[in-house]
Design an enzyme around this catalytic site. Sequence first.
Site, short mmCIF file in Angstrom:
data_model
loop_
_atom_site.label_atom_id
_atom_site.label_comp_id
_atom_site.label_asym_id
_atom_site.label_seq_id
_atom_site.Cartn_x
_atom_site.Cartn_y
_atom_site.Cartn_z
N GLU A 63 -9.14 10.35 5.41
CA GLU A 63 -9.25 9.47 6.57
C GLU A 63 -9.55 10.34 7.79
OE1 GLU A 63 -6.56 5.53 5.82
OE2 GLU A 63 -5.48 7.30 6.58
N GLU A 102 0.85 -1.19 0.00
CA GLU A 102 0.00 0.00 0.00
C GLU A 102 0.89 1.24 0.00
OE1 GLU A 102 -3.56 1.99 2.77
OE2 GLU A 102 -2.30 0.38 3.57
#
Length: 408
Positions: free
Chosen positions: A243, A160
Amino acid sequence: MEPMNSMFRRGRSLRALLIAFALACAGVAAVVTGAASPSRADTSICAQYGRAVAGSYVVQNNAYNEPGTQCVNVSSNGFSITESDGSVATSGAPKSYPSIYNGCHYGHCSPGTALPKRISSISSAPTRISNTYVGNATYNAAYDIWLDPTAKTTGVNQTEIMIWLNHVGSVQPVGSQTGTAGINGTTWAVWTGNNDSRNVISFVAPSAMSSVSLDVKDFINKTISHGLATTSWYLTSIQAGFEPWAGGAGLAVNSFSATINGSGSSTTGGSTTGGSTTGGTTNGGTTTGGSGTGGTTGGTGSGSGCKVTYTPQTWPGGFTANVTITNTGSSTINGWKLAFALPSGQSITSAWNATVSPASGSVTAANAAYNGSIPAGGNTSFGFQGTYSGSNYTSPNSFSLNGTACAR
């Protein structure tokens, strides 16, 4: 007390587990929680794992750790967070990752995407984004880019990459800072760590970037130089969003684009040039994906063999299906047509990554220009959305690829 980085990694593990569990449960899905459902401008999504098409991309609510309600408003090529309740500890996972993406994520592919694509065949991957930030929340604004040794369209990828464009409050990436990197005229702080078996590398901007143009390939190259991927791996998705740990209403991606260049083609979301394909256009809320010319028909290769994985998600009267074709033979398949029969009462309304016709009965899915080649041991995926009558949904029971029956 457990160290913050360890707790954060454990929280990010919760993110992957919760997403996988929710997507495995067919009962979770309402219309907006199915795969890449066509949407009109200004569609509101409040379902925990809701998603909708935004032009050539997909917007996902992805409220995997949300303690309250999160809603996003989907526009033509972006979204805004209209409600984001509650807060979670900054030592753990964020509440959610509302985002927009080009590619495939947990079995859901954006219309006509060229991803997954082998890194060695990508010359550049330019992206642009314009964000609106708020001050009364704790969050980051970040790209989330996924790499894997295989052309994976579902499940957790091996590496990621996060690109933090902004962060407000006492939040930090997974792991610890291990250096810096000069990319695109900016010196980025580089953080590395892991989330269980997944490698995570994060590039943190020195100050807030609200509007930026980047080449994702530059960040992939840096990731490879850290030994976290190789050029034989695949880029599976480019995502961008927020986020939030506390609050978040008012955050917005005003516009987003992500283009994949390489091997004689240039693909922006669902529009491919160079391969003579236009797929994934949205007209009045109806998506027609995967149509095009330039894809080889028929198919060649000796030592043929195939396996089909058919994964449906249903709700009353409607369904989506993700279809993965694996080449179990000993040679490359160059051009494919997958034939199967839809059960009575089912009708296809849209498709992506393939041309599927007719809409009902005995149908054939033909490759797009960018995914006609399946190497031995490799796979490719396409999907479609449809309707069904009656109280029970059933799946097709057999498939043949270029005239050869496939294993299930």
